[in-house]
Write a protein that holds these residues in place. Structure first.
Motif, PDB file in Angstrom:
ATOM      1  N   GLN A   1      43.778  34.470  32.569  1.00  0.00           N
ATOM      2  CA  GLN A   1      43.630  33.863  33.894  1.00  0.00           C
ATOM      3  C   GLN A   1      44.774  34.242  34.829  1.00  0.00           C
ATOM      4  OE1 GLN A   1      43.114  30.243  31.442  1.00  0.00           O
ATOM      5  NE2 GLN A   1      41.926  29.483  33.168  1.00  0.00           N
ATOM      6  N   ALA A   2      46.005  34.153  34.330  1.00  0.00           N
ATOM      7  CA  ALA A   2      47.162  34.452  35.180  1.00  0.00           C
ATOM      8  C   ALA A   2      47.150  35.908  35.640  1.00  0.00           C
ATOM      9  CB  ALA A   2      48.453  34.148  34.425  1.00  0.00           C
ATOM     10  N   CYS A   3      46.775  36.812  34.752  1.00  0.00           N
ATOM     11  CA  CYS A   3      46.756  38.233  35.119  1.00  0.00           C
ATOM     12  C   CYS A   3      45.597  38.552  36.050  1.00  0.00           C
ATOM     13  CB  CYS A   3      46.693  39.095  33.862  1.00  0.00           C
ATOM     14  SG  CYS A   3      48.211  39.054  32.881  1.00  0.00           S
ATOM     15  N   MET A   4      44.493  37.822  35.941  1.00  0.00           N
ATOM     16  CA  MET A   4      43.400  38.015  36.890  1.00  0.00           C
ATOM     17  C   MET A   4      43.826  37.578  38.289  1.00  0.00           C
ATOM     18  SD  MET A   4      40.789  39.517  35.603  1.00  0.00           S
ATOM     19  CE  MET A   4      39.642  39.224  36.944  1.00  0.00           C
ATOM     20  N   ASN A   5      44.621  36.527  38.373  1.00  0.00           N
ATOM     21  CA  ASN A   5      45.137  36.104  39.676  1.00  0.00           C
ATOM     22  C   ASN A   5      46.153  37.106  40.215  1.00  0.00           C
ATOM     23  OD1 ASN A   5      43.587  33.755  39.657  1.00  0.00           O
ATOM     24  ND2 ASN A   5      45.164  32.606  38.555  1.00  0.00           N
ATOM     25  N   HIS A   6      46.929  37.687  39.305  1.00  0.00           N
ATOM     26  CA  HIS A   6      47.907  38.699  39.718  1.00  0.00           C
ATOM     27  C   HIS A   6      47.207  39.990  40.137  1.00  0.00           C
ATOM     28  CE1 HIS A   6      51.550  41.088  39.830  1.00  0.00           C
ATOM     29  NE2 HIS A   6      51.054  41.909  38.918  1.00  0.00           N
ATOM     30  N   CYS A   7      46.264  40.427  39.341  1.00  0.00           N
ATOM     31  CA  CYS A   7      45.478  41.640  39.647  1.00  0.00           C
ATOM     32  C   CYS A   7      44.157  41.210  40.285  1.00  0.00           C
ATOM     33  CB  CYS A   7      45.243  42.455  38.378  1.00  0.00           C
ATOM     34  SG  CYS A   7      46.738  42.878  37.476  1.00  0.00           S
ATOM     35  N   HIS A   8      44.238  40.651  41.469  1.00  0.00           N
ATOM     36  CA  HIS A   8      43.066  40.046  42.102  1.00  0.00           C
ATOM     37  C   HIS A   8      41.951  41.047  42.358  1.00  0.00           C
ATOM     38  CE1 HIS A   8      44.695  41.948  45.735  1.00  0.00           C
ATOM     39  NE2 HIS A   8      45.872  41.494  45.330  1.00  0.00           N
ATOM     40  N   PHE A   9      42.286  42.340  42.452  1.00  0.00           N
ATOM     41  CA  PHE A   9      41.256  43.344  42.715  1.00  0.00           C
ATOM     42  C   PHE A   9      40.246  43.443  41.571  1.00  0.00           C
ATOM     43  CE2 PHE A   9      44.474  45.522  40.274  1.00  0.00           C
ATOM     44  CZ  PHE A   9      43.763  46.373  39.451  1.00  0.00           C
ATOM     45  N   LEU A  10      40.635  42.976  40.375  1.00  0.00           N
ATOM     46  CA  LEU A  10      39.734  43.071  39.230  1.00  0.00           C
ATOM     47  C   LEU A  10      38.500  42.196  39.386  1.00  0.00           C
ATOM     48  CD1 LEU A  10      42.189  43.183  36.177  1.00  0.00           C
ATOM     49  CD2 LEU A  10      40.799  45.043  37.095  1.00  0.00           C
ATOM     50  N   TRP A  11      38.570  41.170  40.234  1.00  0.00           N
ATOM     51  CA  TRP A  11      37.396  40.315  40.416  1.00  0.00           C
ATOM     52  C   TRP A  11      36.233  41.090  41.025  1.00  0.00           C
ATOM     53  CZ3 TRP A  11      36.764  36.251  37.746  1.00  0.00           C
ATOM     54  CH2 TRP A  11      37.844  35.445  37.391  1.00  0.00           C
ATOM     55  N   ALA A  12      36.535  42.062  41.869  1.00  0.00           N
ATOM     56  CA  ALA A  12      35.461  42.870  42.451  1.00  0.00           C
ATOM     57  C   ALA A  12      34.762  43.694  41.375  1.00  0.00           C
ATOM     58  CB  ALA A  12      36.024  43.775  43.543  1.00  0.00           C
ATOM     59  N   TYR A  13      35.537  44.175  40.391  1.00  0.00           N
ATOM     60  CA  TYR A  13      34.949  44.937  39.292  1.00  0.00           C
ATOM     61  C   TYR A  13      34.257  44.025  38.280  1.00  0.00           C
ATOM     62  CZ  TYR A  13      37.607  49.035  40.842  1.00  0.00           C
ATOM     63  OH  TYR A  13      38.104  50.083  41.563  1.00  0.00           O
TER      64      TYR A  13
END
Length: 329
Positions: free
Chosen positions: A89-101
């Motif tokens: 979760q923390a890394c998804m918030n840090h690498c927010h661009f991954l949500w588009a993928y």
């Protein structure tokens, strides 16, 4: 990943590193998370935890490399065979661009919803003023192309006075339009911007990814710069995946278990195999007898003794070879 031991630097001044004697005073690239203190997950508990009676497996995040309990990821993990890598979760918030993928590539999961705040938020990236101007320019270009096509149609109409001249003009216009189309097709397209222009779901959960998802990440100049700023350049390296490390470990184990003598024998034909085995047995027998004499006398074997043995062994081998006769039928 990118970790170096601290022996020999300012942390342990009296302990010299046996691998790299010359070291900088501080290993600035090292990151010390809770794992170095035997604590894992968001619950900051040891593993195995003597006080935890709930059976649960630990899953490692590929970004921060921390380990997490499956029940502390905000979502029910898929079956282990359905995904290859996880981003917490923390890394998804840090690498927010991954949500588009994630909307296109991630393995679907059952989300744990505890309150209305945990529900997904639909994001839609607004077009900037520059993008709107660019779209207007493109629409203007399209309008100009349509105008040129109409002119070409008019020029292609039969004419008795200047037929040859009109044909040459048509060829020139066709060439010009073709060059414009080729130039447009060569402009690189950012995959991330295409995905961000669509609606996608963002939740406060970890995400789970299939084996080939990294190859789908955009590698345009802007995205590579973003990866560098976020310190996640390794995401585009398919040799950095968990599967690649597992395959490398399996390959190394097979190499260690491999017998060089058996590999050599397998590369020979039957006659060569028999000759090699006979030579090996002769060498083993004669060397054992030669060394037994030193053991019985209690003397030390020196280098010149070993050299003398092999000289005598080669001499006897040559004499045996010279006495052999070969016949052709």
């Amino acid at each position: 990943r990118n970790f170096r031991c601290d022996c020999g630097n300012s942390k342990f001044k009296n302990l010299q590193c046996k691998l790299l004697p010359e070291k900088v005073k501080v290993n600035s690239g090292n990151k010390y998370n809770d794992n170095f203190y035997g604590l894992y997950c968001t619950c900051k508990r040891p593993y195995p935890d003597p006080e935890d009676e709930i059976p649960d497996e630990m899953i490692q995040c590929i970004v921060c490399e921390d380990w997490f309990h499956g029940r502390h990821l905000g979502a029910v993990p898929p079956e282990s065979g359905d995904f290859h890598e996880m981003v917490c979760q923390a890394c998804m918030n840090h690498c927010h661009f991954l949500w588009a993928y994630a909307s296109q590539l991630a393995v679907p999961v059952l989300t744990k919803v505890n309150s209305l705040e945990d529900e997904g938020i639909v994001l839609k990236v607004e077009e900037s003023e520059e993008e709107k101007k660019e779209m207007k320019k493109e629409s203007g270009v399209e309008h100009q192309e349509m105008k040129e096509e109409r002119q070409m149609e008019q020029l292609n109409e039969p004419s008795t006075s200047s037929g040859l001249y009109l044909k040459s003009c048509c060829r020139a216009l066709n060439t010009l339009l073709l060059l414009q189309v080729v130039t447009k097709s060569e402009v690189p397209v950012c995959k991330l911007k295409e995905l961000q222009s669509k609606q996608f779901l963002k939740k406060d959960t970890a995400t789970f990814w299939p084996s080939n998802w990294r190859s789908k990440l955009c590698t345009c100049g802007d995205c590579l710069k973003m990866y560098s700023e976020l310190e996640v350049q390794f995401l585009t390296d398919e040799c950095d995946t968990v599967l690649a490390y597992e395959n490398k470990g399996t390959s190394d184990q097979e190499t260690e278990r491999r017998d060089p003598l058996m590999d050599t024998l397998n590369s020979m034909d039957r006659v060569q195999q028999v000759e090699l085995i006979c030579e090996y047995n002769d060498l083993k027998t004669e060397l054992t007898d030669y060394l037994r004499r030193f053991a019985d006398e209690g003397t030390v074997v020196k280098r010149e003794d070993i050299n003398h043995f092999f000289e005598e062994f080669q001499s006897r081998k040559r004499r045996r070879t010279n006495r052999m006769q070969y016949y052709c039928s």
